[in-house]
Design a protein around this motif. Sequence first.
Motif, PDB file in Angstrom:
ATOM      1  N   LYS A 117       2.451  -0.146   5.490  1.00 55.00           N
ATOM      2  CA  LYS A 117       1.189  -0.881   6.662  1.00 55.00           C
ATOM      3  C   LYS A 117       2.422  -1.512   7.647  1.00 55.00           C
ATOM      4  O   LYS A 117       3.360  -2.439   7.303  1.00 55.00           O
TER       5      LYS A 117
ATOM      6  N   ARG B 248      -8.572  -5.119  10.938  1.00 62.02           N
ATOM      7  CA  ARG B 248      -9.135  -5.315   9.547  1.00 62.02           C
ATOM      8  C   ARG B 248      -8.744  -6.443   8.856  1.00 62.02           C
ATOM      9  O   ARG B 248      -9.442  -7.373   8.431  1.00 62.02           O
TER      10      ARG B 248
ATOM     11  N   VAL C  83       0.765  -1.332   0.000  1.00 61.60           N
ATOM     12  CA  VAL C  83      -0.119  -0.076  -0.053  1.00 61.60           C
ATOM     13  C   VAL C  83       0.918   1.365   0.064  1.00 61.60           C
ATOM     14  O   VAL C  83       2.134   1.192   0.142  1.00 61.60           O
TER      15      VAL C  83
ATOM     16  N   ALA D  25      -1.804  -3.563  -3.268  1.00 59.79           N
ATOM     17  CA  ALA D  25      -3.308  -3.552  -3.260  1.00 59.79           C
ATOM     18  C   ALA D  25      -3.956  -2.091  -3.856  1.00 59.79           C
ATOM     19  O   ALA D  25      -3.344  -0.983  -3.721  1.00 59.79           O
ATOM     20  N   ASP D  26      -5.006  -2.096  -4.190  1.00 58.41           N
ATOM     21  CA  ASP D  26      -5.700  -0.929  -4.898  1.00 58.41           C
ATOM     22  C   ASP D  26      -7.115  -1.294  -4.738  1.00 58.41           C
ATOM     23  O   ASP D  26      -7.905  -0.891  -5.633  1.00 58.41           O
ATOM     24  N   ALA D  27      -7.766  -1.664  -3.644  1.00 57.07           N
ATOM     25  CA  ALA D  27      -9.270  -1.700  -3.249  1.00 57.07           C
ATOM     26  C   ALA D  27      -9.754  -2.917  -3.988  1.00 57.07           C
ATOM     27  O   ALA D  27      -9.352  -3.365  -5.114  1.00 57.07           O
ATOM     28  N   GLY D  28     -10.320  -3.438  -3.081  1.00 56.30           N
ATOM     29  CA  GLY D  28     -11.327  -4.956  -3.588  1.00 56.30           C
ATOM     30  C   GLY D  28     -10.460  -5.821  -3.180  1.00 56.30           C
ATOM     31  O   GLY D  28     -10.710  -7.004  -3.864  1.00 56.30           O
ATOM     32  N   THR D  29      -9.473  -5.885  -2.403  1.00 50.24           N
ATOM     33  CA  THR D  29      -8.691  -6.911  -2.071  1.00 50.24           C
ATOM     34  C   THR D  29      -9.166  -8.321  -1.326  1.00 50.24           C
ATOM     35  O   THR D  29      -8.733  -9.344  -1.637  1.00 50.24           O
ATOM     36  N   ARG D  30     -10.581  -7.917  -0.538  1.00 50.66           N
ATOM     37  CA  ARG D  30     -11.013  -9.174   0.010  1.00 50.66           C
ATOM     38  C   ARG D  30     -11.437 -10.064  -1.283  1.00 50.66           C
ATOM     39  O   ARG D  30     -11.736 -11.201  -1.084  1.00 50.66           O
TER      40      ARG D  30
ATOM     41  N   ASP E 259     -12.654   3.904  -4.112  1.00 46.09           N
ATOM     42  CA  ASP E 259     -13.019   3.460  -2.869  1.00 46.09           C
ATOM     43  C   ASP E 259     -12.715   4.595  -1.650  1.00 46.09           C
ATOM     44  O   ASP E 259     -13.513   4.663  -0.835  1.00 46.09           O
TER      45      ASP E 259
ATOM     46  N   ASP F 244     -19.483   1.166  -0.689  1.00 41.71           N
ATOM     47  CA  ASP F 244     -18.882  -0.075  -1.432  1.00 41.71           C
ATOM     48  C   ASP F 244     -19.461  -1.228  -0.867  1.00 41.71           C
ATOM     49  O   ASP F 244     -19.789  -1.433   0.326  1.00 41.71           O
TER      50      ASP F 244
ATOM     51  N   ASP G  54     -19.936  -0.491   3.018  1.00 42.62           N
ATOM     52  CA  ASP G  54     -19.087   0.520   3.546  1.00 42.62           C
ATOM     53  C   ASP G  54     -19.906   1.655   3.235  1.00 42.62           C
ATOM     54  O   ASP G  54     -20.432   1.793   1.915  1.00 42.62           O
TER      55      ASP G  54
HETATM   56  N1  UDP Z   1      -5.689   0.166   2.313  1.00 40.52           N
HETATM   57  C1  UDP Z   1      -4.414   0.660   2.918  1.00 40.52           C
HETATM   58  N2  UDP Z   1      -3.589   0.603   3.942  1.00 40.52           N
HETATM   59  C2  UDP Z   1      -4.407  -0.139   4.965  1.00 40.52           C
HETATM   60  C3  UDP Z   1      -5.709  -0.992   4.485  1.00 40.52           C
HETATM   61  C4  UDP Z   1      -6.177  -0.725   3.288  1.00 40.52           C
HETATM   62  O1  UDP Z   1      -3.936   1.540   2.049  1.00 40.52           O
HETATM   63  O2  UDP Z   1      -3.964  -0.617   5.889  1.00 40.52           O
HETATM   64  C5  UDP Z   1      -6.149   0.286   0.951  1.00 40.52           C
HETATM   65  C6  UDP Z   1      -5.874  -0.719  -0.027  1.00 40.52           C
HETATM   66  O3  UDP Z   1      -5.384  -0.280  -1.185  1.00 40.52           O
HETATM   67  C7  UDP Z   1      -7.162  -1.595   0.312  1.00 40.52           C
HETATM   68  C8  UDP Z   1      -8.154  -0.237   0.102  1.00 40.52           C
HETATM   69  O4  UDP Z   1      -7.432   0.610   1.095  1.00 40.52           O
HETATM   70  O5  UDP Z   1      -7.469  -2.381  -1.121  1.00 40.52           O
HETATM   71  C9  UDP Z   1      -9.625  -0.682   0.605  1.00 40.52           C
HETATM   72  O6  UDP Z   1      -9.430  -1.142   1.856  1.00 40.52           O
HETATM   73  P1  UDP Z   1     -10.938  -2.054   2.509  1.00 40.52           P
HETATM   74  O7  UDP Z   1     -10.753  -2.153   4.017  1.00 40.52           O
HETATM   75  O8  UDP Z   1     -11.952  -1.447   1.899  1.00 40.52           O
HETATM   76  O9  UDP Z   1     -10.702  -3.303   1.872  1.00 40.52           O
HETATM   77  P2  UDP Z   1     -10.863  -3.947   0.436  1.00 40.52           P
HETATM   78  O10 UDP Z   1     -11.566  -3.086  -0.504  1.00 40.52           O
HETATM   79  O11 UDP Z   1      -9.180  -3.927  -0.038  1.00 40.52           O
HETATM   80  O12 UDP Z   1     -11.367  -5.267   0.392  1.00 40.52           O
END
Ligand code: UDP
Length: 242
Positions: free
Chosen positions: A87, A94, A83, A129-134, A177, A183, A201
């Motif tokens: 981190k 999370r 990220v 990571a670029d959002a949507g990682t789950r 995001d 989301d 969210d």
């Molecule tokens: N992210 C970040 N630092 C963190 C956690 C998340 O930069 O400690 C960024 C990361 O790019 C992630 C996005 O925020 O994909 C969205 O996070 P979210 O918790 O909504 O989960 P995700 O969309 O990845 O499932």
Amino acid sequence: MEKPDMELIKDGKRLDGRRPDELREIKIEVGVLKRATGSAYVEWGKNKVLAAVYGPRELHPKFLRNPTKAVLRCIYNLAPFSVEDRKRPGPDRRSVEISKVSAEALSSVVMLERYPNAGIDVYIEILQADAGTRCVGLTAASVALADAGIPMKDIVAACAAGKISGEIVLDLMKEEDNYGESDLPIAVMSRKKDVVLLQMDGKLTREEFKKAYELAVNGATQVYEIQKAALLKSVNDVKIEG
Ligand code: UDP
């Protein structure tokens, strides 16, 4: 915290040029790790995710064993370098949450009762990571489980939809995001369309929720086709080699 106003969609085009109902580009590679029972590597837009499955194998510590079925554990890990703002390594609220909901989603398709007392460990490593990682993690993990030859009722495919600048769109990337209104990540059993994960969210009206939900299910159906093609390719490649 108030989000700054940002025009995320203009003349029907998003910041990366996608239409509202368009997925980012997805590539799936199966069987990338020699020492895992099954594995998959997924690139989804700018996300890069590795999933590895170990087992079914003897479960430790012993007290976790279930004499009627296997226990599927999942560890979702966002790498420190994945990220923009580094981190802190190790689990946090999370990642514990995402690990839990991912294990639950996968447990609803894996035929755990075939392996009493055993453990199946699923590792999801977010390299970029670029959002949507789950959603990417679950999609990769599901392919890795299939690669491991673990019997499943169905394959889990995941995708998010959400609301940006007042419009409902598919598969939010990072800026969307961050600056969007909502989301809605979902995961479904690909054939039956039973929902195995649904989180949200932000806020959506009932109508918006319905629209986003349908869009996300449709997105997951497209993801399933890519999973299937990757798995078929891996099976055919083995045949050719062997
Ligand atoms: N992210 C970040 N630092 C963190 C956690 C998340 O930069 O400690 C960024 C990361 O790019 C992630 C996005 O925020 O994909 C969205 O996070 P979210 O918790 O909504 O989960 P995700 O969309 O990845 O499932």
